[in-house]
Scaffold this active site. Structure first.
Site, PDB file in Angstrom:
ATOM      1  N   ARG A 160      30.236  24.888  27.235  1.00 52.46           N
ATOM      2  CA  ARG A 160      30.879  23.722  27.862  1.00 52.46           C
ATOM      3  C   ARG A 160      32.392  23.808  27.720  1.00 52.46           C
ATOM      4  NH1 ARG A 160      27.471  19.959  23.871  1.00 52.46           N
ATOM      5  NH2 ARG A 160      26.134  21.774  24.115  1.00 52.46           N
TER       6      ARG A 160
ATOM      7  N   ASP B 270      23.886  35.521  27.916  1.00 51.78           N
ATOM      8  CA  ASP B 270      24.560  34.224  28.022  1.00 51.78           C
ATOM      9  C   ASP B 270      25.596  34.203  29.155  1.00 51.78           C
ATOM     10  OD1 ASP B 270      24.544  31.626  27.094  1.00 51.78           O
ATOM     11  OD2 ASP B 270      26.051  31.959  25.530  1.00 51.78           O
TER      12      ASP B 270
ATOM     13  N   GLU C  97      29.973  26.602  22.871  1.00 51.83           N
ATOM     14  CA  GLU C  97      31.153  27.217  23.497  1.00 51.83           C
ATOM     15  C   GLU C  97      31.096  27.194  25.018  1.00 51.83           C
ATOM     16  OE1 GLU C  97      28.528  28.838  22.663  1.00 51.83           O
ATOM     17  OE2 GLU C  97      28.222  29.968  24.514  1.00 51.83           O
TER      18      GLU C  97
ATOM     19  N   ASP D  84      29.423  26.990  18.330  1.00 50.70           N
ATOM     20  CA  ASP D  84      28.305  27.514  19.122  1.00 50.70           C
ATOM     21  C   ASP D  84      28.105  26.712  20.412  1.00 50.70           C
ATOM     22  OD1 ASP D  84      26.244  29.164  19.773  1.00 50.70           O
ATOM     23  OD2 ASP D  84      24.792  28.285  18.364  1.00 50.70           O
TER      24      ASP D  84
ATOM     25  N   ASP E  40      27.025  35.686  22.803  1.00 53.57           N
ATOM     26  CA  ASP E  40      27.202  34.441  22.056  1.00 53.57           C
ATOM     27  C   ASP E  40      26.634  34.590  20.654  1.00 53.57           C
ATOM     28  OD1 ASP E  40      27.545  31.879  21.187  1.00 53.57           O
ATOM     29  OD2 ASP E  40      26.032  30.972  22.506  1.00 53.57           O
TER      30      ASP E  40
ATOM     31  N   LYS F 159      28.629  30.176  33.963  1.00 52.53           N
ATOM     32  CA  LYS F 159      28.994  30.480  32.568  1.00 52.53           C
ATOM     33  C   LYS F 159      28.929  31.988  32.332  1.00 52.53           C
ATOM     34  CE  LYS F 159      27.329  29.837  27.762  1.00 52.53           C
ATOM     35  NZ  LYS F 159      26.447  29.067  26.850  1.00 52.53           N
TER      36      LYS F 159
ATOM     37  N   LYS G 116      25.005  31.830  14.689  1.00 49.74           N
ATOM     38  CA  LYS G 116      23.579  31.651  14.999  1.00 49.74           C
ATOM     39  C   LYS G 116      22.730  32.407  13.990  1.00 49.74           C
ATOM     40  CE  LYS G 116      23.767  31.297  20.069  1.00 49.74           C
ATOM     41  NZ  LYS G 116      23.194  29.939  20.140  1.00 49.74           N
TER      42      LYS G 116
HETATM   43  N1  BES Z   1      23.950  29.913  24.805  1.00 49.09           N
HETATM   44  C1  BES Z   1      23.523  28.861  23.965  1.00 49.09           C
HETATM   45  C2  BES Z   1      22.323  28.103  24.510  1.00 49.09           C
HETATM   46  C3  BES Z   1      21.014  28.842  24.519  1.00 49.09           C
HETATM   47  C4  BES Z   1      20.197  28.847  23.412  1.00 49.09           C
HETATM   48  C5  BES Z   1      20.564  29.453  25.655  1.00 49.09           C
HETATM   49  C6  BES Z   1      18.985  29.473  23.429  1.00 49.09           C
HETATM   50  C7  BES Z   1      19.334  30.082  25.690  1.00 49.09           C
HETATM   51  C8  BES Z   1      18.538  30.089  24.573  1.00 49.09           C
HETATM   52  C9  BES Z   1      24.649  27.841  23.787  1.00 49.09           C
HETATM   53  O1  BES Z   1      25.926  28.352  23.761  1.00 49.09           O
HETATM   54  C10 BES Z   1      24.429  27.174  22.467  1.00 49.09           C
HETATM   55  O2  BES Z   1      24.531  27.834  21.480  1.00 49.09           O
HETATM   56  N2  BES Z   1      24.132  25.869  22.476  1.00 49.09           N
HETATM   57  C11 BES Z   1      23.885  25.150  21.288  1.00 49.09           C
HETATM   58  C12 BES Z   1      24.606  23.845  21.398  1.00 49.09           C
HETATM   59  C13 BES Z   1      24.593  23.047  20.114  1.00 49.09           C
HETATM   60  C14 BES Z   1      25.439  23.741  19.062  1.00 49.09           C
HETATM   61  C15 BES Z   1      25.110  21.676  20.391  1.00 49.09           C
HETATM   62  C16 BES Z   1      22.392  24.950  21.160  1.00 49.09           C
HETATM   63  O3  BES Z   1      21.723  24.715  22.179  1.00 49.09           O
HETATM   64  O4  BES Z   1      21.875  25.076  20.071  1.00 49.09           O
HETATM   65 ZN    ZN Z   2      26.216  30.121  24.755  1.00 45.44          ZN
HETATM   66 MN    MN Z   3      26.498  28.982  21.821  1.00 49.51          MN
END
Ligand code: BES
Ligand code: ZN
Ligand code: MN
Length: 509
Positions: A364, A301, A362, A360, A283, A278, A290
């Site tokens: 996947r 990220d 994104e 968010d 992000d 990834k 966020k």
């Molecule tokens: N990059 C983030 C995941 C992340 C969060 C990595 C905190 C490290 C620390 C990812 O893109 C994300 O935002 N995931 C969301 C998914 C949700 C919206 C289903 C998450 O984990 O909150």
């Molecule tokens: Zn992310």
């Molecule tokens: Mn995200």
């Protein structure tokens, strides 16, 4: 730092520091008797008086005599029954950092003779520890309050028969650790520096320097490939997305058969492994923005992509007899004028459609196109690394990454490689229930499955794009960076995954 194996006597060398790792025991190991005598019995006395007992990572500093190094650094290895490669790695890191803190330039380390650790493994672990432990990201500091790394470290072994294996291990460990430090460097750059285009440039440089094939697809080529997922996520940013592809050991194109009958068996082809990382260079969450707390960490990220770049460097230098394709979907997730929206339906390169619930989620979405691209190589396995879900941080913390997939044997090999490399991963389930959770009423799948099992539904999402190919997915959200200094890594990017992947691929079948 220059690392060398030496079969000379560490006593009488011009060294700023001599590092002596010691297991916890009742006395001085016989192999160190000469050394101790050369130091005027200093080690025996600190053991006798209890100044140093050899607990794991315990440090003691002795001033050297006239004929010895300026200072002696004793570093504990703990219980002899539990000493493993991991112990050596951490001990080397701690001791080397202590030596640097004391402004040493040239240091030596007495390689302990341990029955359970082959010399090659010891050399590798010590080299990795020394190089990872000395890592700093100080290019943006103008004040010099950071200690400078050692200029050289000599690993002393009296056993000439071990020197060769030790040297070999040092070679592997140096390549691996320097590649991991490269991944750290890439990830530690600010988000406005390590843009998708910038990452593509770094990949091209790596290709030139280490003989990797590199292709970087820009927006027009992504359109041609119908990569609707990567394009949608990238659309909110002025820095357009890239798909970065690196290749090592590509098989020669089969010569056209000139009417002759095939000779029957074709030569056994090299295994093909696809590594997908990834590469979200920042992000913000996009329109589903966020919260600002800790948002600065989201520059990391792209750590999965950084690990793939580091790993490609390592396997090129190690000349592994494999065909390895590294694929990095790079994009910035922002909320610009043309940003993708919740409720949007995206058509991916595979033809499958995605309903966007949350912009968010994104990672996947960009991985869908990258994994599909990987399947076109018909690889024997796909391994992806992604800082994919906050839920994984909740589940496993920073002690391990989560591993999921469709092939238990592959998952077990990834787990075992991570254990040996001291980059732990822990298996999590992936069941039909999780695939059901992301069914969409308007498209094939949706990009979030609600609060329950967030790490598992993210993996279930990815599983739609791997088909039947053996696949392991590493959620490195909790391990890609650290909020505090640790033995092997200072605060910031860890480079997690490089050691694990090198270990996995070096032992591939
Ligand atoms: N990059 C983030 C995941 C992340 C969060 C990595 C905190 C490290 C620390 C990812 O893109 C994300 O935002 N995931 C969301 C998914 C949700 C919206 C289903 C998450 O984990 O909150
Ligand atoms: Zn992310
Ligand atoms: Mn995200």
């Amino acid at each position: 730092m220059r690392l060398r194996a030496s079969s000379g006597d560490p006593v009488g060398q011009e060294l700023d520091a001599l590092i002596i790792p010691l297991i916890r025991s009742d006395g001085l190991p016989p192999a160190l008797r000469n050394l101790d005598a050369g130091l005027g019995g200093a080690i025996t006395r600190s053991l006798k008086w209890g100044d140093f007992v050899g607990k794991r990572n315990e440090l003691a500093i002795l001033l050297g005599g006239d004929h010895a190094a300026k200072r002696i650094i004793l570093i504990g290895l703990g219980d002899p029954k539990q000493v493993a490669e991991q112990t050596l790695r951490a001990a080397a890191a701690t001791a080397v950092r202590e030596a640097a803190r004391r402004k040493s330039q040239h240091a030596g380390l007495v390689v302990p003779t341990l029955r359970r650790i082959p010399a090659q493994n010891a050399g590798q672990a010590l080299a990795e520890g020394a190089l990872l432990g000395s890592y700093r990201f100080d290019k943006y500091r103008t004040t010099e309050d950071n200690p400078v790394a050692l200029a050289s470290l000599d690993l002393f072994t009296r056993d000439a028969s071990h020197a060769r294996a030790l040297r070999q291990g040092i070679g592997i460990g140096t390549i691996t650790a320097e590649s991991e430090n490269l991944a750290r460097d890439l990830s530690n750059e600010p988000g406005s520096v390590h843009t998708p285009n910038w990452l593509g440039q770094r990949a091209r440089e790596l290709g030139r320097e280490f003989g990797l094939g590199v292709r970087v697809l820009g927006p027009r080529e992504l359109e041609a490939h119908k990569m609707g997922g990567l394009l949608a996520v990238g659309r909110g940013s002025a820095n357009p997305p890239r798909l970065i592809v690196l290749e090592h050991g590509a098989p020669p194109k089969a010569p056209a058969r000139r009417g002759r009958k095939a000779t029957g068996r074709s030569p056994r082809r090299r295994p093909t492994i696809a590594l997908v990382g990834k590469g979200i260079t920042f992000d913000t969450g996009g329109v589903s923005l966020k919260p600002s707390a800790s948002m600065q960490d989201m520059k990391h990220d792209m750590s999965g992509g950084a690990a793939v770049l580091g790993c490609m460097r390592a396997i090129a230098l190690l000349k592994l007899p494999l065909h390895v394709v590294g694929i990095i979907p790079a994009a910035e997730n922002k909320q610009g004028a043309d940003a993708y929206l919740p409720g949007d339906v995206i058509e991916t390169a595979s033809g499958k459609t995605i309903e966007v619930i949350n912009t968010d989620a994104e990672g996947r979405v960009v991985l869908s196109d990258a994994i599909h691209y990987a399947t076109r190589y018909e690889p024997d396995a796909i391994v992806d690394l992604a800082t994919l879900t906050g839920a994984c941080v909740v589940a496993l913390g920073s002690a391990a990454a989560g591993v999921m997939g469709n092939d238990d044997a592959l998952i077990e090999r990834v787990r075992a490689a991570g254990e040996r490399a001291q980059e732990r991963v822990w298996p999590l389930p992936l069941w039909d229930e999780h695939r059901d959770q992301i069914k969409s009423h308007i498209a094939d799948i949706k990009n979030t499955g609600g609060r329950e099992a967030g790490t598992l539904t993210a993996a279930a999402f990815l599983s739609h794009f791997v088909g039947e190919i053996p696949w392991a997915h590493l959620d490195i959200a909790g391990t890609a960076w650290t909020g505090r200094d640790r033995a092997l890594c200072v605060k910031g990017a860890t480079g997690f995954g490089v050691r694990l992947l090198v270990e996995l691929l070096r032992n591939w079948r």
